[in-house]
Design an enzyme around this catalytic site. Structure first.
Site, PDB file in Angstrom:
ATOM      1  N   CYS A  81      41.011  92.242  39.957  1.00 20.85           N
ATOM      2  CA  CYS A  81      41.605  92.588  38.657  1.00 20.85           C
ATOM      3  C   CYS A  81      41.641  91.396  37.704  1.00 20.85           C
ATOM      4  CB  CYS A  81      43.011  93.138  38.873  1.00 20.85           C
ATOM      5  SG  CYS A  81      42.996  94.627  39.882  1.00 20.85           S
ATOM      6  N   HIS A  93      47.952  91.834  33.077  1.00 18.82           N
ATOM      7  CA  HIS A  93      47.230  92.849  33.841  1.00 18.82           C
ATOM      8  C   HIS A  93      48.197  93.970  34.186  1.00 18.82           C
ATOM      9  CE1 HIS A  93      45.044  94.945  36.837  1.00 18.82           C
ATOM     10  NE2 HIS A  93      45.807  94.518  37.830  1.00 18.82           N
ATOM     11  N   ASN A 103      46.617 101.248  37.184  1.00 16.86           N
ATOM     12  CA  ASN A 103      45.914  99.969  37.345  1.00 16.86           C
ATOM     13  C   ASN A 103      44.406 100.216  37.242  1.00 16.86           C
ATOM     14  OD1 ASN A 103      44.705  97.620  38.250  1.00 16.86           O
ATOM     15  ND2 ASN A 103      46.111  97.331  39.978  1.00 16.86           N
TER      16      ASN A 103
HETATM   17  N1  COA Z   1      56.086 108.074  47.652  1.00 15.06           N
HETATM   18  C1  COA Z   1      57.174 108.062  48.432  1.00 15.06           C
HETATM   19  N2  COA Z   1      57.430 107.064  49.302  1.00 15.06           N
HETATM   20  C2  COA Z   1      56.527 106.076  49.380  1.00 15.06           C
HETATM   21  C3  COA Z   1      55.362 106.048  48.595  1.00 15.06           C
HETATM   22  C4  COA Z   1      55.159 107.105  47.701  1.00 15.06           C
HETATM   23  N3  COA Z   1      54.081 107.180  46.896  1.00 15.06           N
HETATM   24  N4  COA Z   1      54.672 104.928  48.894  1.00 15.06           N
HETATM   25  C5  COA Z   1      55.359 104.275  49.827  1.00 15.06           C
HETATM   26  N5  COA Z   1      56.484 104.972  50.129  1.00 15.06           N
HETATM   27  C6  COA Z   1      57.521 104.627  51.080  1.00 15.06           C
HETATM   28  C7  COA Z   1      57.019 103.760  52.188  1.00 15.06           C
HETATM   29  O1  COA Z   1      56.399 104.538  53.183  1.00 15.06           O
HETATM   30  C8  COA Z   1      58.293 103.102  52.659  1.00 15.06           C
HETATM   31  O2  COA Z   1      58.973 103.985  53.487  1.00 15.06           O
HETATM   32  P1  COA Z   1      59.791 103.460  54.767  1.00 15.06           P
HETATM   33  O3  COA Z   1      60.858 102.556  54.205  1.00 15.06           O
HETATM   34  O4  COA Z   1      60.317 104.717  55.381  1.00 15.06           O
HETATM   35  O5  COA Z   1      58.792 102.730  55.620  1.00 15.06           O
HETATM   36  C9  COA Z   1      59.097 102.934  51.375  1.00 15.06           C
HETATM   37  O6  COA Z   1      58.512 103.835  50.431  1.00 15.06           O
HETATM   38  C10 COA Z   1      59.072 101.545  50.813  1.00 15.06           C
HETATM   39  O7  COA Z   1      57.728 101.064  50.852  1.00 15.06           O
HETATM   40  P2  COA Z   1      57.371  99.672  50.269  1.00 15.06           P
HETATM   41  O8  COA Z   1      55.882  99.467  50.408  1.00 15.06           O
HETATM   42  O9  COA Z   1      58.288  98.618  50.820  1.00 15.06           O
HETATM   43  O10 COA Z   1      57.744  99.916  48.738  1.00 15.06           O
HETATM   44  P3  COA Z   1      57.747  98.926  47.543  1.00 15.06           P
HETATM   45  O11 COA Z   1      59.066  98.960  46.882  1.00 15.06           O
HETATM   46  O12 COA Z   1      57.181  97.583  47.918  1.00 15.06           O
HETATM   47  O13 COA Z   1      56.731  99.608  46.549  1.00 15.06           O
HETATM   48  C11 COA Z   1      54.469  99.353  45.816  1.00 15.06           C
HETATM   49  C12 COA Z   1      55.384  99.802  46.935  1.00 15.06           C
HETATM   50  C13 COA Z   1      53.027  99.545  46.272  1.00 15.06           C
HETATM   51  C14 COA Z   1      54.733 100.212  44.584  1.00 15.06           C
HETATM   52  C15 COA Z   1      54.763  97.883  45.483  1.00 15.06           C
HETATM   53  O14 COA Z   1      54.797  97.110  46.658  1.00 15.06           O
HETATM   54  C16 COA Z   1      53.740  97.307  44.560  1.00 15.06           C
HETATM   55  O15 COA Z   1      53.603  97.738  43.437  1.00 15.06           O
HETATM   56  N6  COA Z   1      53.006  96.274  45.010  1.00 15.06           N
HETATM   57  C17 COA Z   1      51.953  95.671  44.202  1.00 15.06           C
HETATM   58  C18 COA Z   1      50.713  96.531  44.297  1.00 15.06           C
HETATM   59  C19 COA Z   1      49.700  96.167  43.283  1.00 15.06           C
HETATM   60  O16 COA Z   1      50.007  96.076  42.124  1.00 15.06           O
HETATM   61  N7  COA Z   1      48.444  95.963  43.711  1.00 15.06           N
HETATM   62  C20 COA Z   1      47.359  95.638  42.867  1.00 15.06           C
HETATM   63  C21 COA Z   1      47.447  94.207  42.437  1.00 15.06           C
HETATM   64  S1  COA Z   1      46.177  93.831  41.306  1.00 15.06           S
END
Ligand code: COA
Length: 322
Positions: free
Chosen positions: A117, A244, A274
């Site tokens: 990205c 971004h 994204n």
């Molecule tokens: N709907 C419902 N629940 C979801 C879900 C969804 N779409 N995606 C994940 N969960 C659940 C997980 O399974 C987890 O459940 P558990 O606690 O029972 O195991 C819980 O939500 C928390 O997951 P977690 O991954 O810790 O959530 P988070 O607060 O970190 O949010 C992201 C997840 C992906 C939104 C966040 O980590 C993020 O945005 N990261 C950066 C990703 C990114 O931008 N990547 C590209 C970079 S260029």
């Protein structure tokens, strides 16, 4: 008294963007994934994303955005094409020569660049190099991705995050003091963290979301501080922060750490998700056309992506044809 040989800066003279027509809402995702609109919006800020169908390719999106940028620049040709993508239509050959030829530019240097990205910012540095090395007087940079193709179809943790799109920019030879001149480009990478976001092939994306989140905030924050210092500005001089668009919460953390008020932060992640290397030029093009971004404003661009890669750069937004 300047002579023409002093003009080694790369100056923005055109911008364009393209999005596939199909829009996928959170509600539609909820019909096939175990998720909710509330979860997606509260964790990411995303409500909609645009997704290509079988009728449109990475190269098609690139051509559409490039045609718009060339029209704004009032240019029928450029002397080099740089295309940043992680999701080309084929592994070999690169997309840039094909896109250049579709634009009537057969014969010019044309390369692909893969920096996740952050690809568009790596593209800016490459364009500055083409201009200062006298390879080209005008360069077209395209950031294009179809990140919707990377997650497995049923992966609720990644599918909601990604969309498809393209953005393009035309740069011409000019002077550092010109509005639109690209400032010092700060770039970095850390391959020891490569496994945090990786895909061996479409449909196989693996991402450690929380770790990626932390790195994204840290790397973009420090790259921004370096870019602003390198040009001799202070953070309070920044009229528009253009991060971004990965996640609205990442953007808020970066802005808060930099002490840039929300009113100066541009965003469109709610409507497009994204879009990878397209994210920054797409946001610039949309913001310039709806006046959230105006000539004379001091702008700070920053990006972070798979690799890991990151970067930041400053510029003063120029007057462009609409
Ligand atoms: N709907 C419902 N629940 C979801 C879900 C969804 N779409 N995606 C994940 N969960 C659940 C997980 O399974 C987890 O459940 P558990 O606690 O029972 O195991 C819980 O939500 C928390 O997951 P977690 O991954 O810790 O959530 P988070 O607060 O970190 O949010 C992201 C997840 C992906 C939104 C966040 O980590 C993020 O945005 N990261 C950066 C990703 C990114 O931008 N990547 C590209 C970079 S260029």
């Amino acid at each position: 008294m300047h002579n023409p040989g002093d003009a080694t800066a790369a100056v923005i003279c055109g911008i364009g963007a393209a999005l596939p027509s199909r829009v996928v809402s959170n509600a539609e995702l909820c019909t096939r994934l175990d998720t909710t609109d509330e979860w997606i919006r509260s964790r990411t800020g995303i409500s909609f994303r645009h997704v290509t169908g079988a009728d449109s390719s990475t190269e098609d999106l690139a051509v559409q955005a490039a045609e718009q940028a060339l029209a704004v620049a009032g240019a029928t040709s450029v002397e080099a094409v740089v295309l940043a993508t992680t999701t080309p239509d084929r592994c070999c050959p690169a997309a840039a020569p094909a896109v250049a030829s579709r634009l009537g530019l057969t014969g010019v240097p044309a390369i692909d660049l893969a920096a996740g990205c952050t690809g568009f910012l790596y593209g800016l540095a490459t364009a500055v190099g083409f201009i200062s090395s006298r390879t080209a007087n005008a360069v077209l940079i395209i950031g294009v991705d179809r990140l919707s193709t990377l997650p497995a179809r049923d992966d609720r943790t990644t599918v909601p995050l990604f969309g498809d799109g393209a953005g393009a920019m035309v740069l011409r030879r000019g002077r550092l003091e010109d509005d639109g001149a690209i400032g010092p480009v700060v770039l970095g990478s850390d391959g020891t963290q490569a496994e945090l976001i990786q895909a061996a092939h479409p449909g196989s994306l693996q991402m450690q979301g929380a770790e990626v989140f932390r790195h994204a905030v840290d790397r973009m924050t420090s790259a921004c501080a370096q870019a602003v210092a390198a040009v001799g500005w202070c953070m309070n001089d920044i009229d528009r922060l253009v991060p971004h668009q990965a996640n609205a919460r990442i953007t808020s953390f970066v802005a808060r750490q930099l002490e840039v008020p929300d009113s100066r932060v541009l965003g469109n992640v709610d409507l497009v998700g994204n879009t990878g290397a397209a994210s920054i030029p797409l946001l610039l093009a949309q913001s310039a056309s709806d006046d959230r971004l105006q000539a004379g404003q001091r702008v700070l661009l920053t990006a972070f992506g798979a690799g890991l890669t990151w970067g930041a750069v400053t510029l003063t937004w120029p007057e462009l044809a609409s």
